[in-house]
Design an enzyme around this catalytic site. Structure first.
Site, PDB file in Angstrom:
ATOM      1  N   GLU A  92      -6.171  -2.878  -0.320  1.00 29.07           N
ATOM      2  CA  GLU A  92      -6.591  -3.813   0.790  1.00 29.07           C
ATOM      3  C   GLU A  92      -7.869  -4.663   0.219  1.00 29.07           C
ATOM      4  O   GLU A  92      -8.258  -5.666   0.945  1.00 29.07           O
ATOM      5  CB  GLU A  92      -7.119  -3.373   2.086  1.00 29.07           C
ATOM      6  CG  GLU A  92      -5.612  -2.814   2.748  1.00 29.07           C
ATOM      7  CD  GLU A  92      -4.862  -1.624   2.370  1.00 29.07           C
ATOM      8  OE1 GLU A  92      -5.260  -0.895   1.603  1.00 29.07           O
ATOM      9  OE2 GLU A  92      -4.381  -1.146   3.387  1.00 29.07           O
TER      10      GLU A  92
ATOM     11  N   LYS B 143     -10.754  19.651  11.050  1.00 27.05           N
ATOM     12  CA  LYS B 143     -11.955  19.999  12.146  1.00 27.05           C
ATOM     13  C   LYS B 143     -11.670  21.067  12.744  1.00 27.05           C
ATOM     14  O   LYS B 143     -10.689  21.630  13.456  1.00 27.05           O
ATOM     15  CB  LYS B 143     -11.119  18.874  13.420  1.00 27.05           C
ATOM     16  CG  LYS B 143     -11.838  17.378  13.185  1.00 27.05           C
ATOM     17  CD  LYS B 143     -11.681  16.910  14.571  1.00 27.05           C
ATOM     18  CE  LYS B 143     -12.604  15.396  14.603  1.00 27.05           C
ATOM     19  NZ  LYS B 143     -12.067  14.517  15.338  1.00 27.05           N
TER      20      LYS B 143
ATOM     21  N   THR C 207       0.722  -1.342   0.050  1.00 31.03           N
ATOM     22  CA  THR C 207      -0.065   0.194  -0.020  1.00 31.03           C
ATOM     23  C   THR C 207       1.168   1.282  -0.049  1.00 31.03           C
ATOM     24  O   THR C 207       2.262   1.136   0.244  1.00 31.03           O
ATOM     25  CB  THR C 207      -0.873  -0.043   1.356  1.00 31.03           C
ATOM     26  OG1 THR C 207      -0.132   0.048   2.410  1.00 31.03           O
ATOM     27  CG2 THR C 207      -1.738  -0.992   1.360  1.00 31.03           C
TER      28      THR C 207
ATOM     29  N   TRP D 155     -16.700  18.778  11.614  1.00 31.94           N
ATOM     30  CA  TRP D 155     -15.833  18.489  10.250  1.00 31.94           C
ATOM     31  C   TRP D 155     -16.162  19.088   9.000  1.00 31.94           C
ATOM     32  O   TRP D 155     -17.142  19.232   8.590  1.00 31.94           O
ATOM     33  CB  TRP D 155     -16.266  16.775  10.064  1.00 31.94           C
ATOM     34  CG  TRP D 155     -15.780  16.003  11.040  1.00 31.94           C
ATOM     35  CD1 TRP D 155     -14.868  15.982  12.177  1.00 31.94           C
ATOM     36  CD2 TRP D 155     -15.869  14.553  11.141  1.00 31.94           C
ATOM     37  NE1 TRP D 155     -14.397  14.863  12.776  1.00 31.94           N
ATOM     38  CE2 TRP D 155     -15.347  14.094  12.209  1.00 31.94           C
ATOM     39  CE3 TRP D 155     -16.446  13.749   9.995  1.00 31.94           C
ATOM     40  CZ2 TRP D 155     -15.185  12.521  12.397  1.00 31.94           C
ATOM     41  CZ3 TRP D 155     -16.883  12.361  10.311  1.00 31.94           C
ATOM     42  CH2 TRP D 155     -16.099  11.629  11.691  1.00 31.94           C
TER      43      TRP D 155
HETATM   44  P1  AMP Z   1      -4.923   2.765  -2.590  1.00 33.66           P
HETATM   45  O1  AMP Z   1      -4.714   1.643  -1.771  1.00 33.66           O
HETATM   46  O2  AMP Z   1      -3.562   3.566  -2.867  1.00 33.66           O
HETATM   47  O3  AMP Z   1      -5.724   2.777  -3.889  1.00 33.66           O
HETATM   48  O4  AMP Z   1      -5.759   4.065  -1.912  1.00 33.66           O
HETATM   49  C1  AMP Z   1      -7.114   3.743  -1.083  1.00 33.66           C
HETATM   50  C2  AMP Z   1      -7.569   5.137  -0.963  1.00 33.66           C
HETATM   51  O5  AMP Z   1      -8.023   5.893  -2.013  1.00 33.66           O
HETATM   52  C3  AMP Z   1      -9.007   4.731  -0.252  1.00 33.66           C
HETATM   53  O6  AMP Z   1      -9.000   4.504   1.011  1.00 33.66           O
HETATM   54  C4  AMP Z   1      -9.645   6.250  -0.274  1.00 33.66           C
HETATM   55  O7  AMP Z   1      -9.280   7.107   0.483  1.00 33.66           O
HETATM   56  C5  AMP Z   1      -9.197   6.640  -1.777  1.00 33.66           C
HETATM   57  N1  AMP Z   1     -10.296   6.639  -2.740  1.00 33.66           N
HETATM   58  C6  AMP Z   1     -10.267   5.469  -3.657  1.00 33.66           C
HETATM   59  N2  AMP Z   1     -11.390   5.463  -4.227  1.00 33.66           N
HETATM   60  C7  AMP Z   1     -12.056   6.675  -4.029  1.00 33.66           C
HETATM   61  C8  AMP Z   1     -13.098   7.433  -4.644  1.00 33.66           C
HETATM   62  N3  AMP Z   1     -13.723   6.955  -5.405  1.00 33.66           N
HETATM   63  N4  AMP Z   1     -13.451   8.619  -4.122  1.00 33.66           N
HETATM   64  C9  AMP Z   1     -12.757   9.066  -2.877  1.00 33.66           C
HETATM   65  N5  AMP Z   1     -11.699   8.458  -2.451  1.00 33.66           N
HETATM   66  C10 AMP Z   1     -11.154   7.251  -3.139  1.00 33.66           C
END
Ligand code: AMP
Length: 540
Positions: A328, A437, A183, A442
């Site tokens: 994940e 915050k 990640t 929020w």
């Molecule tokens: P990654 O594992 O690097 O793909 O990151 C995942 C994170 O990307 C998620 O936990 C979200 O915070 C963000 N994310 C993924 N898809 C979206 C979406 N459609 N809208 C807003 N945030 C997103």
């Protein structure tokens, strides 16, 4: 009583076996690093993936061993995936945009025995070579293209040419490890997500379904999202599973290169993060171009700005699918969903549903809980922690990093904050660490960014919290203007007036030439916070 049906292990090698058997002539087109276009098909990729398996075995690679790749999207990258996975080795995709220190850390943590990489990454690999315990380096090149190197590297084409096409695949438990992806690691060390054959196969079946990618054998799919970003969002499995023609863009992700492939290869489906599409849309507008073949674009990875949605749907007639997910969860967790009675409604009515992150695909469950751990009600407007569980969701990180990550009912906390609408669709309000915050209340950085992104002179935007004596935190809005005259702070304030709650109005604005992006093309807020703290974001 158990059912009396056959045990047919769900292993990903069967995906390519079937693609070669029934769609053998279907093309896989790759734009290579030198800009040339290379064509192959499923039959050839299958045979060459088998050769990779034989070649890996020749190096002593066995089931469970980790094989790293550092490569752009391309047919040879795909061959090496299936070649490794087919013999039960674990294919570990590495992100070339990471800092060399982080890359070295990840390679060692994963204990990659072999590293297969594109020629263009030779300097990067040489930079980490002293610090990693990789045994064999393979450069994806033929003999004539082989660069001089200090790695005693193997030439990919010679290596596989010496191997037969009859190395057997499969024959192991469907729960065996299949792929490894770390990640982004914005906090602490990166953590490895270890996909299984079963999770990847079922997730690909979920992904090709109508309400997600809507992918079939008559489609041409171009994964612009890199294969090192959560399996190109399943497309490296879903494409062959559907028997679709595949177009692999290589490193050329600028508007011009992407538009050329979309039209020349008649791509019907593509997928990537929003920032990538901003580049394409700007290029098309400037050159008065169209998208005659593209039917659907899937956008995810960060929130979908209304401007991008409108441009695709209204200006170019392309349907937008908005997905939420994370490494994940393999990665697709949910997809925006338009209620049945709005199926033929005008875009303005459909818009809120498309901008929401939607509902989970079958195989995944989502819930939102409040501070007391109680599920929030649909339509209540309350935002809480988004949690997920399902067939393709992580149960613990590779090597036990981070310890126990599930609660007693198997819920995994995503670190995202969301609210549920009346239909049960999620609306992401923020990452829990990005939320601002102010006075205990929020402010959603996503909503602030989306509001200002509707301004025609704003190319990209990021809202971060800055410390404030009275309120605790207040929003700072960082703007990357479009080329040409930049909007003034007064213009932006009056534009936002009425679009956001008055107390959300940013205290400060900053303009930057380019908002820094992280390794997967998302806005890097960590970097922006550092820049602010170091006084690198000058006031306008
Ligand atoms: P990654 O594992 O690097 O793909 O990151 C995942 C994170 O990307 C998620 O936990 C979200 O915070 C963000 N994310 C993924 N898809 C979206 C979406 N459609 N809208 C807003 N945030 C997103």
């Amino acid at each position: 009583m158990l059912g009396l049906m056959q045990d047919w292990p769900l292993t990903v090698d069967k995906i390519l076996d079937r693609a070669a058997r029934y769609f053998g002539d279907t093309e896989i087109v790759t734009r290579r690093t030198d800009g040339s276009v290379h064509r192959t098909n499923y039959a050839q990729v299958h045979a060459r993936a088998k050769q990779v398996s034989g070649a890996l075995k020749g190096l002593g690679i066995a089931a469970g061993d980790r094989v790293g790749t550092l490569a752009w999207n391309g047919a040879r990258h795909m061959e090496s995936w299936y070649g490794a996975m087919g013999i039960g080795a674990v294919l570990h995709t590495l992100n070339p945009r990471l800092h060399p220190d982080q890359l070295a850390w990840i390679i060692n943590h994963a204990q990659d025995r072999v590293l297969i990489f594109d020629t263009s990454f030779l300097p990067l690999v040489e930079a980490v070579r002293e610090r990693v315990s990789v045994e064999h380096y393979v450069i994806i090149a033929d003999a004539a293209e082989m660069p001089e190197n200090q790695l005693d590297a193997i030439c990919y084409e010679d290596w596989i040419a010496a191997a037969g096409v009859d190395t057997p695949w499969g024959g192991f438990d469907e729960n065996s490890a299949c792929g490894l992806c770390y990640t982004s690691g914005t906090t602490g060390n990166p953590k490895g997500v270890l996909y299984s054959h079963r999770s990847n196969t079922i997730h690909a079946m979920m992904a090709i379904s109508k309400d997600c990618f809507d992918l079939g054998s008559h489609d041409t799919v171009m994964p612009v999202v890199p294969m090192f970003h959560a399996n190109a969002w399943a497309l490296a499995f879903a494409g062959p599973m559907a028997g679709a023609k595949m177009v692999m863009p290589g490193p050329g992700l600028d508007g011009r290169s992407i538009h050329e492939l979309l039209t020349d290869e008649r791509v019907t489906l593509t997928a990537a993060v929003p920032t990538l599409w901003m580049g394409l849309l700007e290029y098309m507008r400037a050159n008065d171009l169209a998208l005659p073949w593209l039917k659907r674009v899937c956008i995810g990875g960060s929130a979908l700005p209304e401007r991008i949605l409108r441009a695709f749907e209204e200006d170019y007639g392309v349907e937008v699918g908005h997905a939420w997910g994370m490494t994940e969860c393999s990665p697709i967790g949910s997809v925006s969903h338009v209620p049945r009675d709005l199926a033929d409604a005008p875009l303005d009515e459909v818009l809120p549903h498309k901008l929401a992150q939607g509902i989970p695909l079958f195989g995944t469950e989502l819930r939102v809980i409040d501070k007391a751990g109680e599920p929030v009600a649909r339509g209540s407007g309350d935002s809480g922690n988004l949690q997920i569980r399902g067939v393709a969701v992580v149960s613990s990180y590779f090597g036990g990093e981070g310890g126990e990550i599930l609660d007693t009912d198997n819920w995994f906390d995503t670190g995202d904050l969301a609210a549920l609408d009346a239909e049960g669709a999620i609306h992401l309000t923020d990452r829990s660490k990005d939320v601002i915050k102010s006075g205990g209340e929020w402010i959603s950085s996503i909503d602030l960014e989306n509001a200002v992104l509707s301004h025609p002179l704003v190319s990209n935007a990021a809202a971060i919290a800055i410390p404030n004596e009275k309120w605790g935190e207040r929003p700072l809005l960082i703007i990357q203007p479009e080329a040409g005259p930049a909007p003034t702070e007064e213009e932006l304030r009056s534009f936002l007036d009425g679009r956001i709650a008055s107390w959300w109005m940013p205290d400060e604005f900053r303009f930057v030439e380019a908002i820094p992006l992280g390794a997967t093309g998302k806005v890097n807020k960590l970097k922006l916070r550092e820049m602010y703290a170091d006084g690198e974001l000058a006031a306008i």
